[in-house]
Design an enzyme around this catalytic site. Structure first.
Site, mmCIF file in Angstrom:
data_model
loop_
_atom_site.group_PDB
_atom_site.id
_atom_site.type_symbol
_atom_site.label_atom_id
_atom_site.label_comp_id
_atom_site.label_asym_id
_atom_site.label_seq_id
_atom_site.Cartn_x
_atom_site.Cartn_y
_atom_site.Cartn_z
ATOM 1 N N ALA A 268 0.851 -1.192 0.000
ATOM 2 C CA ALA A 268 0.000 0.000 0.000
ATOM 3 C C ALA A 268 0.883 1.237 0.000
ATOM 4 O O ALA A 268 2.088 1.148 0.230
ATOM 5 C CB ALA A 268 -0.903 -0.004 1.224
ATOM 6 N N LYS A 269 0.315 2.369 -0.272
ATOM 7 C CA LYS A 269 1.050 3.638 -0.209
ATOM 8 C C LYS A 269 0.025 4.744 -0.119
ATOM 9 O O LYS A 269 -1.115 4.594 -0.573
ATOM 10 C CB LYS A 269 1.908 3.824 -1.456
ATOM 11 C CG LYS A 269 3.038 4.805 -1.297
ATOM 12 C CD LYS A 269 4.281 4.143 -0.714
ATOM 13 C CE LYS A 269 5.417 5.118 -0.541
ATOM 14 N NZ LYS A 269 6.678 4.429 -0.206
ATOM 15 N N GLY A 270 0.436 5.872 0.462
ATOM 16 C CA GLY A 270 -0.473 7.003 0.553
ATOM 17 C C GLY A 270 0.266 8.285 0.281
ATOM 18 O O GLY A 270 1.500 8.305 0.189
#
Ligand code: NAD
Length: 435
Positions: free
Chosen positions: A124-126
């Site tokens: 995941a990444k934000g």
């Protein structure tokens, strides 16, 4: 004319699938890397499309009241590329150039990195499209809190665990942890990693990425009969990854002959006093003015003869032109995506070994994993225990990837992708499709 980056992702998405094959970089690069693995997947090839479709991409509006009473809106994202092997895991980036496309690619690389090293996480990444330097401390805290609340529906200690990335740090994680905990009505230390020690952070986390870079370089050197002692090392980026990496090379008896940051590019063939350079950087905010080395042109920097070249600053630094002039035996990718795909091919043709980012800089997420485990068990390890376990995981992952690269006659990058894609797609196949 308006800057296209000013357009919100929502505007750009209207009428255009974000999975459009004409999607811009860097997602297109990620998809190309996945395609290279296709011939090596056997029966699992049936599931390969899974990797080209992020499981979930959340776009959030982050409105805050500015110090002058006006209201400003920022665009934020959290992308969960894959949750097949466990909760999502990956950093949060605050930068003016953040786009949905970039966050998707970074999330995809986290899926690969976590699986390649064998951590029980998805990817995941934000990010938020904001220049942290353009807002006050209070405004930044309000942005962080509102963003955390907005993505609160998809994160959690057993769902998706953010961490620091470019433009964020331990204090950002403290604010995210507090916001999530307040909304939940109970303290949830395991919702983020990279926290201050006082809030359940892990010893060794700050050093972990640089340490992993050093360990993988040493392992590559072992296979090529290139001992670290006496080796010449060139490092771009003198922050968390490059600065600590350089220090560990220096302590192991290597000769770090050139270093660079955003303020200066410096060389000293006799070997730079790295502790002195770190002290100078801490005191002055950069290498500029450091007297222990001489300035050198950045293009000459990339052509320096050395055993280990460590790009540890930004994406896309090693271009085709620069790769053609590199005179290193091994490139160790401390940064994420520092080598363009075309430059990667040039280095391979020229017989220069590349230790890819998904392996070389995996030390950070590995100790993030340790932090998460310690938070869950509320039992904290010593720094020696952490470094020993990090060493074992990194050496094991390096050995497994090296073996596949030799067997299949592919690059270490492709070998890491082969191992990772097998692990992710096997999990995908075993779980089956719902409903
Ligand atoms: P950092 O902010 O601590 O350091 C970045 C360094 O790069 C600084 O020394 C800065 O001066 C330098 N730099 C910036 N622009 C430059 C330019 N144009 N030319 C030369 N140097 C320049 O960041 P970091 O945490 O060390 O991250 C560096 C890279 O490593 C990023 O790609 C990041 O995504 C990646 N990475 C970091 C971690 C981690 O745990 N910190 C983990 C995995 C990957």
């Amino acid at each position: 004319m308006a800057n296209p980056r000013d357009k919100s992702s929502l505007d750009r998405l209207a009428g255009l699938s974000y999975l459009n094959p004409a999607a811009p970089e860097p997602w297109a690069s990620f998809v190309e890397q996945i395609e290279r693995v296709r011939p090596h997947l056997g029966e699992l090839e049936r599931w390969i499309e899974t990797l080209k479709h992020p499981k979930r991409a959340l776009i959030v509006d982050v409105p805050i009241e500015r110090d002058d009473g006006t209201v400003a809106h920022y665009e934020g994202y959290r992308v969960q590329h894959s949750l097949s092997r466990g909760p999502g895991k990956g950093g949060v980036r605050f930068h003016p150039d953040v786009t949905l496309n970039e966050v998707m690619a970074l999330a995809g690389w986290m899926t690969i990195k976590n699986a390649a090293v064998g951590l029980p996480f998805g990817g995941a990444k934000g990010g938020i499209r904001v220049d942290p330097a353009s807002v006050s401390k209070g405004e930044l805290q309000r942005i962080t809190r509102r963003y955390t609340s907005e993505i609160g529906i998809v994160i959690g200690p057993d769902k998706d665990i953010p961490a620091p990335d470019v433009g964020t740090n331990a204090m950002t994680m403290a604010v995210m942890m507090d916001t999530f905990s307040m909304n939940r009505g109970g303290t949830a230390t395991g919702v983020v990693t990279g926290k201050p020690i006082a809030l359940g952070g892990s010893l060794g986390r700050q050093e972990a990425t640089g340490r992993g870079v050093y360990i993988t370089a040493r392992e590559a050197g072992r296979h090529l009969q290139l001992p670290i002692e006496g080796a010449r090392v060139v490092v771009q980026g003198f922050g968390n990854v490059g600065g600590i990496g350089a220090r560990l090379f220096h302590e192991a008896g290597a000769r770090v002959i050139a270093i660079a940051d955003h303020t200066a590019t410096l060389v000293n063939e006799a070997g730079i006093d790295i502790p002195a350079a770190l002290e100078h950087t801490a005191a002055h905010g950069g290498l500029a003015g450091f007297a222990g080395a001489a300035p050198i042109d950045i293009e000459d920097f990339w052509r320096l003869q050395c055993e280990f070249l460590v790009p540890a600053a930004l994406e896309g630094q090693l271009t085709v032109d620069r790769a053609a002039g590199v005179r290193a035996r091994v490139v160790v990718e401390g940064a994420n995506g520092p080598t363009t795909p075309a430059a990667d091919d040039v280095l391979r043709e020229r017989g220069i070994l590349v230790v890819p980012d998904v392996l070389a800089n995996a030390g950070g997420v590995t100790v993030s994993y340790f932090e998460w485990v310690q938070d869950f068990s509320s039992f904290f390890w010593t720094e020696d225990e952490i470094n020993d376990r990090l060493e074992r995981i990194m050496v094991g992952a390096f050995g497994a990837i090296w073996k596949i690269a030799e067997e299949k006659r592919v690059s270490l990058r492709t070998a890491a992708f082969i191992i990772a894609c097998h692990r992710v797609l096997e999990a995908r196949a075993e779980r089956g499709l719902y409903p």
